[in-house]
Design an enzyme around this catalytic site. Structure first.
Site, PDB file in Angstrom:
ATOM      1  N   MET A 112     -10.138  71.005 -45.711  1.00 37.38           N
ATOM      2  CA  MET A 112     -10.743  71.504 -46.876  1.00 37.38           C
ATOM      3  C   MET A 112     -11.940  70.740 -47.256  1.00 37.38           C
ATOM      4  SD  MET A 112      -7.328  72.674 -49.384  1.00 37.38           S
ATOM      5  CE  MET A 112      -7.009  71.215 -50.051  1.00 37.38           C
ATOM      6  N   ASP A 163       0.146  64.422 -44.421  1.00 41.70           N
ATOM      7  CA  ASP A 163       0.828  65.552 -45.069  1.00 41.70           C
ATOM      8  C   ASP A 163       1.786  65.914 -44.151  1.00 41.70           C
ATOM      9  OD1 ASP A 163      -1.262  66.093 -47.161  1.00 41.70           O
ATOM     10  OD2 ASP A 163      -2.398  65.642 -45.322  1.00 41.70           O
ATOM     11  N   LEU A 205     -14.986  65.458 -46.224  1.00 47.40           N
ATOM     12  CA  LEU A 205     -14.329  64.797 -45.050  1.00 47.40           C
ATOM     13  C   LEU A 205     -14.502  63.277 -45.084  1.00 47.40           C
ATOM     14  CD1 LEU A 205     -15.957  67.112 -42.342  1.00 47.40           C
ATOM     15  CD2 LEU A 205     -13.722  67.212 -43.282  1.00 47.40           C
ATOM     16  N   GLN A 239      -0.456  63.078 -39.979  1.00 47.70           N
ATOM     17  CA  GLN A 239       0.793  62.786 -40.472  1.00 47.70           C
ATOM     18  C   GLN A 239       0.774  62.527 -41.972  1.00 47.70           C
ATOM     19  OE1 GLN A 239       2.641  59.266 -38.691  1.00 47.70           O
ATOM     20  NE2 GLN A 239       4.085  60.504 -37.782  1.00 47.70           N
ATOM     21  N   HIS A 251      -9.893  62.511 -41.668  1.00 48.02           N
ATOM     22  CA  HIS A 251     -10.395  63.635 -40.938  1.00 48.02           C
ATOM     23  C   HIS A 251     -11.282  63.220 -39.598  1.00 48.02           C
ATOM     24  CE1 HIS A 251     -10.687  64.906 -45.198  1.00 48.02           C
ATOM     25  NE2 HIS A 251      -9.731  65.816 -44.651  1.00 48.02           N
ATOM     26  N   SER A 299      -9.136  62.712 -50.053  1.00 47.55           N
ATOM     27  CA  SER A 299     -10.331  63.197 -51.006  1.00 47.55           C
ATOM     28  C   SER A 299      -9.549  62.995 -52.195  1.00 47.55           C
ATOM     29  CB  SER A 299     -10.433  64.647 -50.664  1.00 47.55           C
ATOM     30  OG  SER A 299     -10.467  64.849 -49.414  1.00 47.55           O
TER      31      SER A 299
HETATM   32  P1  AMP Z   1      -7.260  68.086 -45.997  1.00 52.39           P
HETATM   33  O1  AMP Z   1      -8.703  68.481 -45.743  1.00 52.39           O
HETATM   34  O2  AMP Z   1      -6.610  67.467 -46.986  1.00 52.39           O
HETATM   35  O3  AMP Z   1      -6.452  69.448 -45.962  1.00 52.39           O
HETATM   36  O4  AMP Z   1      -6.691  67.560 -44.547  1.00 52.39           O
HETATM   37  C1  AMP Z   1      -7.166  68.122 -43.461  1.00 52.39           C
HETATM   38  C2  AMP Z   1      -6.345  67.546 -42.307  1.00 52.39           C
HETATM   39  O5  AMP Z   1      -6.876  66.103 -42.357  1.00 52.39           O
HETATM   40  C3  AMP Z   1      -4.653  67.513 -42.524  1.00 52.39           C
HETATM   41  O6  AMP Z   1      -3.995  67.761 -41.260  1.00 52.39           O
HETATM   42  C4  AMP Z   1      -4.595  66.137 -43.046  1.00 52.39           C
HETATM   43  O7  AMP Z   1      -3.179  65.905 -43.066  1.00 52.39           O
HETATM   44  C5  AMP Z   1      -5.573  65.423 -42.291  1.00 52.39           C
HETATM   45  N1  AMP Z   1      -5.770  63.883 -43.005  1.00 52.39           N
HETATM   46  C6  AMP Z   1      -6.193  64.008 -44.445  1.00 52.39           C
HETATM   47  N2  AMP Z   1      -6.130  62.648 -44.630  1.00 52.39           N
HETATM   48  C7  AMP Z   1      -5.906  61.946 -43.599  1.00 52.39           C
HETATM   49  C8  AMP Z   1      -5.457  60.563 -43.089  1.00 52.39           C
HETATM   50  N3  AMP Z   1      -5.623  59.501 -44.198  1.00 52.39           N
HETATM   51  N4  AMP Z   1      -5.169  60.041 -42.160  1.00 52.39           N
HETATM   52  C9  AMP Z   1      -4.979  61.266 -41.102  1.00 52.39           C
HETATM   53  N5  AMP Z   1      -5.095  62.473 -41.267  1.00 52.39           N
HETATM   54  C10 AMP Z   1      -5.505  62.940 -42.588  1.00 52.39           C
END
Ligand code: AMP
Length: 234
Positions: A30, A150, A33, A148, A37, A186
């Site tokens: 989303m 999420d 970054l 992991q 990410h 984020s």
């Molecule tokens: P989001 O932008 O929050 O939808 O996350 C996009 C992807 O990045 C999802 O698969 C999240 O699980 C992963 N993600 C977000 N934060 C982390 C983190 N701290 N460590 C590993 N993966 C992450």
């Protein structure tokens, strides 16, 4: 790096790579970054011939009183990070492109989406499963990378990919954390200073629970008590 905004343009790009038997790695996000990410993007870069990152703040996974409108959207910074990491395509469709007028199909993963986060966010995982299905059908990657952090989301998607024969491998990678243990997110920007100081108790509790299980504790209630005790020591 290509920036693609249309669903048709994205599908066309992927089709041409698949004709050349290139392996496509995909990281759906989303945006806003950060290093979490980035770890997924780096893994995709190492494992695949081409890397697609999507930036899409998906309205259907937010509840009515959640933060869809104020969710951060720093497009230029995100584009620069992707460019620096050697991403081939930044796929950033509009809400209208993703959900045209008269859109009416939803994907539901019945069991796995019901408990935990699903219990307090009733439409959330249906929104996630629907948008990820659409993204996977458009990008047609060989491997899609999820965090992991999420965990429930990752297993819902793995189940969905298997149930619907989406033909993609779902890779689930470890959580990237701040030095004090807080998972990068984020939404950490929303924390007040006092909340930010308290937040690492979650990781301490998780570690205490994992250690108890490793040392032989088998009763769920005992593990929970150990985690709560650890949590109260701030
Ligand atoms: P989001 O932008 O929050 O939808 O996350 C996009 C992807 O990045 C999802 O698969 C999240 O699980 C992963 N993600 C977000 N934060 C982390 C983190 N701290 N460590 C590993 N993966 C992450």
């Amino acid at each position: 790096m290509n920036v693609i905004r249309s669903m048709v343009g994205m599908a066309r790009w992927s089709r041409s790579l698949r004709r050349d038997e290139m392996c496509i790695g995909f990281v759906p996000t989303m945006g806003a970054l950060h290093a979490g990410h980035r770890s997924l993007i780096r893994k995709a870069r190492l494992s695949c011939d081409a890397v697609v990152v999507s930036l899409f703040v998906n309205p259907t996974q937010f509840g009515p009183r959640e933060d869809f409108a104020r969710y951060p959207r720093p497009f230029s910074r995100d584009r620069a990070l992707c460019e620096a990491e050697g991403v081939d395509v930044l796929f950033s469709p509009s809400v209208q492109a993703m959900y045209p007028k008269h859109f009416q199909t939803r994907v539901t993963v019945a069991e796995l989406a019901r408990r935990w986060e699903g219990a307090t966010r009733p439409q959330h995982f249906q929104g996630v499963a629907t948008v990820v299905t659409k993204l996977l059908n458009t990008v047609t990657p060989d491997v899609a990378f999820f965090g992991q952090k999420d965990y429930q989301q990752a297993i819902v998607i793995r189940q969905m990919a298997q149930d619907l024969n989406l033909g993609v491998r779902i890779a689930i990678l470890p959580t990237v954390r701040e030095p004090d243990g807080l998972a990068l997110s984020s939404r950490n920007a929303y924390l007040k200073p006092s909340e930010r100081r308290t937040a690492p108790v979650l990781y301490r509790a998780l570690r205490a629970g994992a250690q108890a299980v490793r040392q032989g504790t088998r009763s769920a209630r005992s593990v929970e008590r150990i985690m709560r005790d650890r949590k109260s020591v701030v």
